[in-house]
Design an enzyme around this catalytic site. Structure first.
Site, PDB file in Angstrom:
ATOM      1  N   PRO A 107       0.832  -1.213   0.000  1.00  0.00           N
ATOM      2  CA  PRO A 107       0.000   0.000   0.000  1.00  0.00           C
ATOM      3  C   PRO A 107       0.864   1.260   0.000  1.00  0.00           C
ATOM      4  O   PRO A 107       1.852   1.325   0.734  1.00  0.00           O
ATOM      5  CB  PRO A 107      -0.785  -0.105   1.304  1.00  0.00           C
ATOM      6  CG  PRO A 107      -0.646  -1.516   1.756  1.00  0.00           C
ATOM      7  CD  PRO A 107       0.641  -2.015   1.204  1.00  0.00           C
ATOM      8  N   GLU A 108       0.511   2.212  -0.827  1.00  0.00           N
ATOM      9  CA  GLU A 108       1.220   3.492  -0.885  1.00  0.00           C
ATOM     10  C   GLU A 108       0.257   4.594  -0.443  1.00  0.00           C
ATOM     11  O   GLU A 108      -0.841   4.302   0.013  1.00  0.00           O
ATOM     12  CB  GLU A 108       1.729   3.734  -2.315  1.00  0.00           C
ATOM     13  CG  GLU A 108       2.621   2.595  -2.806  1.00  0.00           C
ATOM     14  CD  GLU A 108       3.117   2.796  -4.242  1.00  0.00           C
ATOM     15  OE1 GLU A 108       3.247   3.946  -4.683  1.00  0.00           O
ATOM     16  OE2 GLU A 108       3.356   1.783  -4.922  1.00  0.00           O
TER      17      GLU A 108
ATOM     18  N   LYS B 131       3.003   6.985   4.321  1.00  0.00           N
ATOM     19  CA  LYS B 131       2.224   5.746   4.251  1.00  0.00           C
ATOM     20  C   LYS B 131       1.764   5.285   5.637  1.00  0.00           C
ATOM     21  O   LYS B 131       1.292   4.162   5.800  1.00  0.00           O
ATOM     22  CB  LYS B 131       3.064   4.633   3.613  1.00  0.00           C
ATOM     23  CG  LYS B 131       3.576   4.949   2.209  1.00  0.00           C
ATOM     24  CD  LYS B 131       4.433   3.786   1.701  1.00  0.00           C
ATOM     25  CE  LYS B 131       5.279   4.193   0.521  1.00  0.00           C
ATOM     26  NZ  LYS B 131       6.265   3.142   0.186  1.00  0.00           N
TER      27      LYS B 131
ATOM     28  N   HIS C 180      -5.153 -14.372   9.193  1.00  0.00           N
ATOM     29  CA  HIS C 180      -4.096 -13.365   9.180  1.00  0.00           C
ATOM     30  C   HIS C 180      -4.383 -12.198  10.115  1.00  0.00           C
ATOM     31  O   HIS C 180      -3.747 -11.174  10.039  1.00  0.00           O
ATOM     32  CB  HIS C 180      -3.880 -12.875   7.756  1.00  0.00           C
ATOM     33  CG  HIS C 180      -3.456 -13.964   6.829  1.00  0.00           C
ATOM     34  ND1 HIS C 180      -2.389 -14.789   7.117  1.00  0.00           N
ATOM     35  CD2 HIS C 180      -3.946 -14.377   5.646  1.00  0.00           C
ATOM     36  CE1 HIS C 180      -2.253 -15.670   6.139  1.00  0.00           C
ATOM     37  NE2 HIS C 180      -3.172 -15.447   5.237  1.00  0.00           N
TER      38      HIS C 180
ATOM     39  N   ARG D 283       1.871 -11.334   5.612  1.00  0.00           N
ATOM     40  CA  ARG D 283       3.329 -11.375   5.688  1.00  0.00           C
ATOM     41  C   ARG D 283       3.872 -10.887   7.030  1.00  0.00           C
ATOM     42  O   ARG D 283       5.060 -11.018   7.295  1.00  0.00           O
ATOM     43  CB  ARG D 283       3.943 -10.545   4.548  1.00  0.00           C
ATOM     44  CG  ARG D 283       3.582 -11.047   3.154  1.00  0.00           C
ATOM     45  CD  ARG D 283       4.380 -12.276   2.749  1.00  0.00           C
ATOM     46  NE  ARG D 283       5.804 -12.035   2.704  1.00  0.00           N
ATOM     47  CZ  ARG D 283       6.479 -11.626   1.635  1.00  0.00           C
ATOM     48  NH1 ARG D 283       5.852 -11.402   0.518  1.00  0.00           N
ATOM     49  NH2 ARG D 283       7.787 -11.442   1.680  1.00  0.00           N
TER      50      ARG D 283
ATOM     51  N   ARG E  31      21.787  15.228  -6.168  1.00  0.00           N
ATOM     52  CA  ARG E  31      21.538  13.790  -6.021  1.00  0.00           C
ATOM     53  C   ARG E  31      21.872  13.053  -7.312  1.00  0.00           C
ATOM     54  O   ARG E  31      21.396  13.405  -8.384  1.00  0.00           O
ATOM     55  CB  ARG E  31      20.067  13.539  -5.647  1.00  0.00           C
ATOM     56  CG  ARG E  31      19.661  14.160  -4.312  1.00  0.00           C
ATOM     57  CD  ARG E  31      20.119  13.310  -3.139  1.00  0.00           C
ATOM     58  NE  ARG E  31      19.499  12.005  -3.161  1.00  0.00           N
ATOM     59  CZ  ARG E  31      18.344  11.719  -2.589  1.00  0.00           C
ATOM     60  NH1 ARG E  31      17.666  12.645  -1.941  1.00  0.00           N
ATOM     61  NH2 ARG E  31      17.860  10.507  -2.652  1.00  0.00           N
TER      62      ARG E  31
ATOM     63  N   ARG F 265      13.661  -3.041  -7.684  1.00  0.00           N
ATOM     64  CA  ARG F 265      12.210  -2.974  -7.897  1.00  0.00           C
ATOM     65  C   ARG F 265      11.886  -2.971  -9.383  1.00  0.00           C
ATOM     66  O   ARG F 265      12.535  -2.267 -10.176  1.00  0.00           O
ATOM     67  CB  ARG F 265      11.639  -1.680  -7.274  1.00  0.00           C
ATOM     68  CG  ARG F 265      12.062  -1.429  -5.839  1.00  0.00           C
ATOM     69  CD  ARG F 265      11.558  -2.452  -4.857  1.00  0.00           C
ATOM     70  NE  ARG F 265      10.113  -2.557  -4.841  1.00  0.00           N
ATOM     71  CZ  ARG F 265       9.312  -1.757  -4.136  1.00  0.00           C
ATOM     72  NH1 ARG F 265       9.819  -0.805  -3.395  1.00  0.00           N
ATOM     73  NH2 ARG F 265       8.003  -1.925  -4.162  1.00  0.00           N
TER      74      ARG F 265
END
Ligand SMILES: [Zn+2]
Length: 302
Positions: free
Chosen positions: A2-3, A59, A109, A128, A170, A279
């Site tokens: 989830p973001e 988040k 869960h 998880r 950066r 990713r």
């Protein structure tokens, strides 16, 4: 995982339901959820408190309680916060047995649940088990997040100038730069891809190589990608469910994320997949410009 849009969706759905409700009891079935705090200690501290708000920072979910405490929760990879009522509810004595896996998947869960004064329950489920919770005094919240999170992208503070300052110097690729929560809070793998596509920027471009028009384009693109995610009720690629236990719709509306081999929605190109910072990263090589590293300016000599 989830973001920001997924967490925001849960907040918007659940805050009106939870505001003003009293927590009769909190039951924690998995000590890892709140470590290093002992479950009994957290259960005791939360019981009897009234929920004043459910907010979000990056988040993180912030369950604001009366008398100056906030329960800060993070869903991590597979956590869900769901309001349960009616026949879905459990007998209070069954909680531990359920966690040990004698019932349906979501019940198996179950890591913690809040029993509310109106008979409904708030469940934290998490296959998880990376999700976590921590009780923090309101006065200490800013300091708690200062070292963890950068600018809120949906706030007025997220200007092209602010983005320029974060990106200055950066050398990290833009994809990694967007995933860094200490720069911009709340963007993850999905919305980083979507934002870079919208901004026409290649994910491997060094963050510090952006110029003023890129800063503006990327700022606008991050906001647009996140707002599209919220409008779509979040994305359910894996385990994400909203506050009512329903799937989001955003996964059907991705522009490039998970669309490897499909036609670019903007040009004649084909969406490709590469790996950046470990990713999966999706982009169109036809219309996302790869910026070059800017040469260092030499100091003027006399
Ligand atoms: Zn394209």
């Amino acid at each position: 995982m989830p973001e920001l849009p997924e967490v925001e969706t849960v907040c918007r759905q659940l805050e009106p339901e939870l505001e003003g409700r009293r927590i009769e009891r909190l039951e924690i079935y998995d000590p890892r959820w709140c470590r290093p705090t002992m479950p009994t200690e957290l259960e005791g501290a939360v019981a009897g408190r009234t929920i004043e708000r459910l907010g979000r920072r990056g988040k993180y979910l912030l369950l604001g309680l009366d008398r100056g405490l906030t329960l800060v929760m993070h869903l991590r990879m597979t956590g869900n916060l769901v309001l349960v009522e009616g026949e879905d509810r459990l007998d209070p004595s069954e909680g531990m047995r359920l966690y040990e896996g004698e019932r349906s998947t979501s019940e198996r869960h179950l890591r913690a649940r809040f029993l509310l004064d109106d008979g409904r329950e708030l469940w934290f489920t998490d296959p998880r088990r990376f999700g976590e919770a921590r009780l923090i005094e309101d006065d200490a919240l800013d300091a708690h997040f200062a070292s963890r999170l950068g600018v809120e992208p949906l706030s007025g503070e997220f200007t092209p100038q602010a983005l320029a300052e974060i990106a200055a110097g950066r050398t990290a690729p833009l994809k990694s730069f967007l995933l860094d929560q200490k720069g911009i809070a709340g963007v993850g793998n999905i919305y980083a891809d979507e934002a870079l596509f919208r901004a026409r920027l290649h994910p491997l471009s060094p963050a510090g190589s952006m110029k003023a028009d890129h800063h503006e384009a990327l700022r606008d693109a991050v906001v647009a990608a996140l707002e599209a995610g919220i409008d779509g009720g979040g994305a359910s690629i894996d385990d994400y469910r909203d506050g009512r236990g329903e799937k989001g719709r955003m996964q059907d509306e991705f522009l490039v994320h998970t669309r490897e081999g499909e036609s670019c929605p903007r040009c004649d190109g084909t969406v490709e997949r590469i790996v950046v910072s470990g990713r999966s990263t999706y982009f169109c090589p036809g219309c996302q410009v790869r910026l070059r590293r800017r040469p260092r300016r030499r100091r003027a000599r006399k």
